[in-house]
Design an enzyme around this catalytic site. Structure first.
Site, PDB file in Angstrom:
ATOM      1  N   PRO A  69      10.390  18.898  13.367  1.00 39.20           N
ATOM      2  CA  PRO A  69      10.774  18.129  14.562  1.00 39.20           C
ATOM      3  C   PRO A  69      10.464  16.656  14.371  1.00 39.20           C
ATOM      4  O   PRO A  69       9.366  16.297  13.957  1.00 39.20           O
ATOM      5  CB  PRO A  69       9.923  18.746  15.674  1.00 39.20           C
ATOM      6  CG  PRO A  69       8.740  19.331  14.965  1.00 39.20           C
ATOM      7  CD  PRO A  69       9.238  19.789  13.626  1.00 39.20           C
ATOM      8  N   MET A  70      11.457  15.794  14.668  1.00 38.41           N
ATOM      9  CA  MET A  70      11.268  14.343  14.539  1.00 38.41           C
ATOM     10  C   MET A  70      11.958  13.650  15.704  1.00 38.41           C
ATOM     11  O   MET A  70      13.178  13.759  15.866  1.00 38.41           O
ATOM     12  CB  MET A  70      11.847  13.830  13.210  1.00 38.41           C
ATOM     13  CG  MET A  70      11.141  14.345  11.972  1.00 38.41           C
ATOM     14  SD  MET A  70      11.911  13.726  10.440  1.00 38.41           S
ATOM     15  CE  MET A  70      13.433  14.669  10.429  1.00 38.41           C
TER      16      MET A  70
ATOM     17  N   CYS B 235       0.764  15.969  16.711  1.00 44.65           N
ATOM     18  CA  CYS B 235       1.179  14.572  16.841  1.00 44.65           C
ATOM     19  C   CYS B 235      -0.034  13.677  17.059  1.00 44.65           C
ATOM     20  O   CYS B 235      -0.801  13.870  18.006  1.00 44.65           O
ATOM     21  CB  CYS B 235       2.150  14.410  17.995  1.00 44.65           C
ATOM     22  SG  CYS B 235       2.650  12.689  18.255  1.00 44.65           S
TER      23      CYS B 235
END
Length: 576
Positions: A180-181, A266
């Site tokens: 995921p970005m 994150c």
């Protein structure tokens, strides 16, 4: 498992979350992405993070939005602090026009919102989930599938309301996945990735639980809808409140994702700091356990997984990592029939996160990789599955990991690998040969970049302007947004920079041209590239001579840490 954390509150209180906390999440148009310059392409996207968040790109705007909301004059009756602007106010103020709210079949491209439409027809009024569902859950009525909840997404029963063609099918093993970005793994980029590889797992951008909880249909499609051709797809959620995550998961469940993933990696200050989720959650394994349990009770049958680091700040010993995994895994049910591997899954970014002193970009490169810790986890927790993230940049390296090349003596086998920034930096180079190299297929979906572009242009023609036109005259999504995934398609090839400049010029000229299309842009610009480049097949011959060596980072690994006695790590933490 009932929610017992001090952070768990009654859902009715959630509706009074301050507008200053929500203004950014509720008004940022997901598809109105920041403009970019094709000619200034970089092989290392600065804003994107393999842990699903951007360093500051989107969340940094929250403070400005909150300040603007606070400064706005208030007149008349007191405004509900949880109220949202209408779709027109949010996206198309003063002169813009909404599109026809295309859902389900969008000009021949099937989207997951077809499942929403099917539920609307079969059981009107099913949305939104009722607050008493969550009240009964937090009081223990729904824990472990108990009878106190009326939530239709506590299991797979909701799928009986769907036509058979819309029921999600079994998923392939997660041998390779795209991380995921934020601002990169959009639905458009994921569609391009699916054209390149039919079996690689695709993760969404991180979606914040509050965003979904305070959004209604059809606007939820901006955050959750995806082309069904992109299965297997995983949705990553961000949050730290079990109740909000449960509700956000139930809202997302009917779209039919193959997996729901919780972001525990994150390191962005706006997420792990002010937001108190992301990598900061690794400091509270019991809270994470509550979160994943609440999510699993409302995922509609999709497995709930976790993406994390190997440590955070000074909580960075192997014993600490084992305590986190053991505590969280105890609340994770088996994946069930949705996946060939039923073990609960952890995607491990093999670096620690330093929440103070390093930027998100530095947190992707400065802390050393410790692959041996991930192999040790696979050794010590054979009932769990582990995916390796960080440092692996090619399909061939990923294939070597799947085959077990480089496994330390006594180490456990990994399920697969997750690749992030390298896919965006060189999608053809990383994914073009993935089906053959990693999954053992006889051939890859696209034999050349030319064939890939022809297929992608069909998708773009169907999707262009799906959501209407902004007040400034731009279609949503625009041609520029749809071209964005192609930015690095010719990475390393002759005249790649020239092509990007040509594309940039055409996009500037035709930004508001009614007849503009991706196919037209490609037709006007591909002439600067040779037929040899356009028609070259993907990847090297596979397998290479000698059967394929271990990836360079895995050739020589330090000794694995000693095994930790199960339960001892938690007992030691309690005694601190």
């Amino acid at each position: 498992m009932p929610c017992t954390s001090a952070k768990t509150k009654n859902l009715s209180a959630k509706s009074t979350i301050l507008l200053s906390d929500l203004s950014f999440f509720l008004t940022f148009p997901r598809l109105l992405l920041p403009s970019f310059s094709f000619s200034s392409s970089s092989s290392s996207p600065v804003a994107a993070d393999e842990d699903g968040c951007s360093g500051t790109a989107k969340l940094a705007a929250a403070d400005a939005a909150a300040a603007a909301a606070a400064a706005a004059p208030v007149s008349g009756a007191k405004k509900d602090p949880g109220a949202k602007s209408s779709l027109e106010q949010t996206y198309y103020q003063h002169g813009g026009t909404r599109g026809p709210d295309l859902r389900g079949d969008v000009n021949g491209i099937p989207w997951a919102s077809a499942r929403i439409l099917a539920l609307d027809a079969a059981q009107p009024g099913w949305f939104p989930p009722q607050p008493n569902s969550w009240a009964s859950y937090s009081s223990g009525g729904a824990g472990g599938g108990g009878g106190g909840s009326n939530n239709m997404f506590a299991g797979t029963e909701w799928q009986r309301l769907l036509p058979p063609a819309l029921v999600p099918g079994p998923s392939p093993p997660q041998l390779l996945s795209v991380a995921p970005m934020m601002e990169y793994t959009t639905a458009h980029f994921r569609y391009l990735c699916r054209l390149l590889s039919s079996r690689t797992w695709l993760y969404t951008e991180m979606e914040v639980d509050r965003t979904l909880v305070h959004t209604e249909h059809p606007r939820l499609d901006r955050f959750l809808d995806f082309p069904t051709q992109t299965h297997p797809s995983a949705l990553q959620l961000g949050g730290s409140d079990p109740e909000l995550l449960a509700l956000a998961t139930a809202i997302a469940a009917p779209y039919g994702y193959d997996e729901i993933n919780l972001n525990c990696g994150c390191p962005s200050p706006k997420v792990a700091g002010k937001g108190a989720f992301g990598a900061a959650l690794m400091l509270e394994p019991s809270l994470v356990a509550e979160c994943v349990a609440a999510m699993a009770e409302n995922s509609g049958g999709a497995p709930v997984t976790v993406k994390c680091r190997i440590g955070v700040d000074d909580v960075d010993s192997y014993s600490d990592l084992c305590r986190f995994v053991e505590t969280v895994a105890a609340a994770m049910p088996p994946a069930g029939v949705w996946s060939g591997d039923c073990r609960p899954l952890f995607a491990i970014h093999a670096r620690k996160a330093l929440l103070k002193g390093l930027s998100p970009a530095e947190n992707r490169t400065v802390p050393p990789l410790r692959y041996e810790w991930v192999y040790a986890l696979a050794r010590d927790f054979p009932e769990l599955g582990f995916v390796l993230n960080g440092g692996v940049t090619t399909a061939e390296e990923a294939a070597a990991v799947v085959r077990g090349a480089g496994v330390p003596q006594g180490g456990g086998r990994l399920v697969g690998t997750m690749i992030g920034r390298a896919v965006h930096a060189n999608p053809w180079g990383v994914l073009g040969n993935a089906d053959v190299a990693v999954f053992g297929a006889e051939s890859n979906p696209c034999k050349s970049r030319r064939e890939l572009l022809e297929k992608y242009a069909v998708y773009c023609q169907a999707t262009h302007g799906r959501y209407g036109v902004t007040k400034d005259g731009y279609t949503v999504p625009s041609v520029r947004h749809l071209m964005h995934p192609l930015q690095n398609l010719f990475q390393g090839q002759h005249n790649a920079k020239v092509w990007r400049r040509e594309v940039d010029e055409v996009l500037k000229q035709d930004a508001k041209k009614p007849g503009a299309s991706v196919a037209d842009v490609l037709e006007r610009t591909l002439g600067v590239l040779s037929d040899e480049v356009l028609d070259a097949p993907p990847g090297p011959d596979w397998p290479p001579a000698g059967g394929g060596a271990a990836p360079e980072p895995l050739k020589v690994l330090p000794a694995m840490p000693a095994a930790v006695v199960r339960g001892a790590s938690r007992a030691a933490a309690t005694a601190r």
